[in-house]
Design a protein around this motif. Structure first.
Motif, PDB file in Angstrom:
ATOM      1  N   ALA A  30       2.058  -1.326  15.554  1.00  0.00           N
ATOM      2  CA  ALA A  30       1.209  -0.615  14.771  1.00  0.00           C
ATOM      3  C   ALA A  30       1.885  -0.438  13.424  1.00  0.00           C
ATOM      4  CB  ALA A  30       0.888   0.926  15.093  1.00  0.00           C
ATOM      5  N   ILE A  31       2.949  -0.816  13.123  1.00  0.00           N
ATOM      6  CA  ILE A  31       3.766  -0.677  11.775  1.00  0.00           C
ATOM      7  C   ILE A  31       3.419  -1.916  11.109  1.00  0.00           C
ATOM      8  CG2 ILE A  31       5.896  -1.012  10.694  1.00  0.00           C
ATOM      9  CD1 ILE A  31       6.944   1.469  12.827  1.00  0.00           C
ATOM     10  N   VAL A  32       3.507  -3.183  11.882  1.00  0.00           N
ATOM     11  CA  VAL A  32       3.215  -4.519  11.417  1.00  0.00           C
ATOM     12  C   VAL A  32       1.777  -4.676  10.942  1.00  0.00           C
ATOM     13  CG1 VAL A  32       2.861  -6.829  12.250  1.00  0.00           C
ATOM     14  CG2 VAL A  32       5.004  -5.613  12.870  1.00  0.00           C
ATOM     15  N   ARG A  33       0.762  -3.947  11.911  1.00  0.00           N
ATOM     16  CA  ARG A  33      -0.638  -3.900  11.685  1.00  0.00           C
ATOM     17  C   ARG A  33      -0.842  -3.123  10.212  1.00  0.00           C
ATOM     18  NH1 ARG A  33      -4.639  -0.933  13.573  1.00  0.00           N
ATOM     19  NH2 ARG A  33      -3.086  -0.187  15.333  1.00  0.00           N
ATOM     20  N   LEU A  34      -0.471  -1.927  10.406  1.00  0.00           N
ATOM     21  CA  LEU A  34      -0.987  -1.017   9.282  1.00  0.00           C
ATOM     22  C   LEU A  34      -0.120  -0.961   8.078  1.00  0.00           C
ATOM     23  CD1 LEU A  34      -1.631   2.100  11.618  1.00  0.00           C
ATOM     24  CD2 LEU A  34      -3.355   0.572  10.616  1.00  0.00           C
ATOM     25  N   ALA A  35       1.207  -1.040   8.268  1.00  0.00           N
ATOM     26  CA  ALA A  35       2.041  -1.066   7.015  1.00  0.00           C
ATOM     27  C   ALA A  35       1.734  -2.441   6.262  1.00  0.00           C
ATOM     28  CB  ALA A  35       3.466  -0.578   7.273  1.00  0.00           C
ATOM     29  N   GLY A  36       1.794  -3.353   6.982  1.00  0.00           N
ATOM     30  CA  GLY A  36       1.564  -4.749   6.529  1.00  0.00           C
ATOM     31  C   GLY A  36       0.262  -5.164   5.787  1.00  0.00           C
ATOM     32  N   ASP A  37      -0.827  -4.056   6.052  1.00  0.00           N
ATOM     33  CA  ASP A  37      -1.908  -4.335   5.213  1.00  0.00           C
ATOM     34  C   ASP A  37      -1.790  -4.391   3.713  1.00  0.00           C
ATOM     35  OD1 ASP A  37      -4.458  -3.502   3.955  1.00  0.00           O
ATOM     36  OD2 ASP A  37      -5.043  -3.166   5.648  1.00  0.00           O
ATOM     37  N   LYS A  38      -2.452  -5.284   3.261  1.00  0.00           N
ATOM     38  CA  LYS A  38      -2.067  -5.594   1.821  1.00  0.00           C
ATOM     39  C   LYS A  38      -2.375  -4.393   1.018  1.00  0.00           C
ATOM     40  CE  LYS A  38      -3.035  -8.601  -2.210  1.00  0.00           C
ATOM     41  NZ  LYS A  38      -3.593  -9.988  -2.766  1.00  0.00           N
ATOM     42  N   ASP A  39      -3.109  -3.616   1.194  1.00  0.00           N
ATOM     43  CA  ASP A  39      -3.776  -2.532   0.515  1.00  0.00           C
ATOM     44  C   ASP A  39      -2.886  -1.433   0.430  1.00  0.00           C
ATOM     45  OD1 ASP A  39      -5.841  -3.697  -0.779  1.00  0.00           O
ATOM     46  OD2 ASP A  39      -7.178  -2.929   0.889  1.00  0.00           O
ATOM     47  N   VAL A  40      -1.917  -1.263   1.477  1.00  0.00           N
ATOM     48  CA  VAL A  40      -1.036  -0.309   1.856  1.00  0.00           C
ATOM     49  C   VAL A  40       0.213  -0.656   1.350  1.00  0.00           C
ATOM     50  CG1 VAL A  40       0.295   1.019   3.650  1.00  0.00           C
ATOM     51  CG2 VAL A  40      -2.156   0.563   3.984  1.00  0.00           C
ATOM     52  N   ALA A  41       0.633  -2.029   1.606  1.00  0.00           N
ATOM     53  CA  ALA A  41       2.141  -2.354   1.140  1.00  0.00           C
ATOM     54  C   ALA A  41       2.055  -2.518  -0.408  1.00  0.00           C
ATOM     55  CB  ALA A  41       2.291  -3.840   1.775  1.00  0.00           C
ATOM     56  N   GLN A  42       1.054  -2.840  -0.845  1.00  0.00           N
ATOM     57  CA  GLN A  42       0.952  -3.089  -2.589  1.00  0.00           C
ATOM     58  C   GLN A  42       1.225  -1.820  -3.141  1.00  0.00           C
ATOM     59  OE1 GLN A  42      -2.664  -4.902  -3.870  1.00  0.00           O
ATOM     60  NE2 GLN A  42      -3.904  -3.311  -3.407  1.00  0.00           N
ATOM     61  N   MET A  43       1.222  -0.540  -2.738  1.00  0.00           N
ATOM     62  CA  MET A  43       1.288   0.783  -3.171  1.00  0.00           C
ATOM     63  C   MET A  43       2.546   1.369  -2.977  1.00  0.00           C
ATOM     64  SD  MET A  43      -1.172   1.332  -5.103  1.00  0.00           S
ATOM     65  CE  MET A  43      -2.948   0.998  -5.603  1.00  0.00           C
ATOM     66  N   THR A  44       3.384   0.351  -2.418  1.00  0.00           N
ATOM     67  CA  THR A  44       4.963   0.890  -1.913  1.00  0.00           C
ATOM     68  C   THR A  44       6.026   0.069  -2.721  1.00  0.00           C
ATOM     69  OG1 THR A  44       5.362  -0.517  -0.089  1.00  0.00           O
ATOM     70  CG2 THR A  44       4.114   1.624   0.310  1.00  0.00           C
ATOM     71  N   ALA A  45       7.276   0.597  -2.704  1.00  0.00           N
ATOM     72  CA  ALA A  45       8.072  -0.368  -3.496  1.00  0.00           C
ATOM     73  C   ALA A  45       8.779  -1.347  -2.712  1.00  0.00           C
ATOM     74  CB  ALA A  45       9.355   0.592  -3.998  1.00  0.00           C
TER      75      ALA A  45
END
Length: 202
Positions: A30-45
């Motif tokens: 779930a982490i790979v799928r959800l956190a790895g989503d470009k829209d999620v990842a690009q808002m983090t450092a």
């Protein structure tokens, strides 16, 4: 920093709609799928896109170690009717005596429902009630209004802005810095919501 009660992986924090629990190795997919989503990842450092499986496994292990040592409280967000399915992550980490750093992310399918606001308020309350932390600090990119709204809802105060070099994002981005000290948090516990006061929600 954090008491023994929080250092056992049976610990669970309940909100109206969520269970917040320790991350498990079964959460890696779930982490790979959800956190790895470009829209999620690009808002983090620091979250990479795409998110490698090995990185998820390593993050889970390191988070559990931090929880067990009492230097952090890192919890997986799950819906109450699906407690085995991670939908996001939230955590506070000790940075120095009396100070902690807040971080979080939420899977895109769960945006716009106020879930991260709910989780943030619960974890902030826990951190102040269960430890001697005097101030919690965090930051959000200025072009991430959802995250800024979550923090304002939880009582954080804007303390300034500055450019930050984010290697995972490939450049320098302006971030807004927030802080919440114990005195402000305590005052918020008893202060009634003023007429017309509006709470932004993620």
């Amino acid at each position: 920093m954090f008491p023994d009660l929080l250092r056992d992986d049976i610990f669970r924090l309940e909100t109206k709609r969520l269970w917040l629990r320790w991350p498990r190795i079964a959460d890696a997919a779930a982490i790979v799928r959800l956190a790895g989503d470009k829209d999620v990842a690009q808002m983090t450092a620091r979250i990479p896109h795409p998110y490698p499986q090995a990185a998820a496994d390593r993050w889970i292990f390191e988070s559990r170690v931090g929880n067990a040592q009492g230097s952090a409280v890192v919890l997986a967000l799950t819906l109450k009717d699906r407690p085995s399915e991670l939908i996001g992550v939230i955590g506070v980490h000790q940075t120095r005596a009396g100070r902690a750093l807040l971080g979080y992310w939420l899977g895109k399918p769960f945006w716009g429902q106020g879930l991260m606001t709910e989780a943030t308020q619960a974890l902030v309350d826990l951190a102040f009630r269960a430890s001697e932390v005097e101030k919690i600090e965090t930051h959000a990119m200025v072009d991430n209004p959802r995250s800024c709204g979550v923090l304002l809802n939880a009582g954080f105060v804007v303390e300034g802005e500055k450019p930050v070099d984010m290697a995972e994002r490939g450049g320098v981005f302006v971030c807004r810095y927030f802080g919440l000290d114990r005195e402000t948090w305590q005052a918020r516990q008893t202060a009634p919501l003023a007429a017309g006061d509006m709470r932004l929600a993620c």
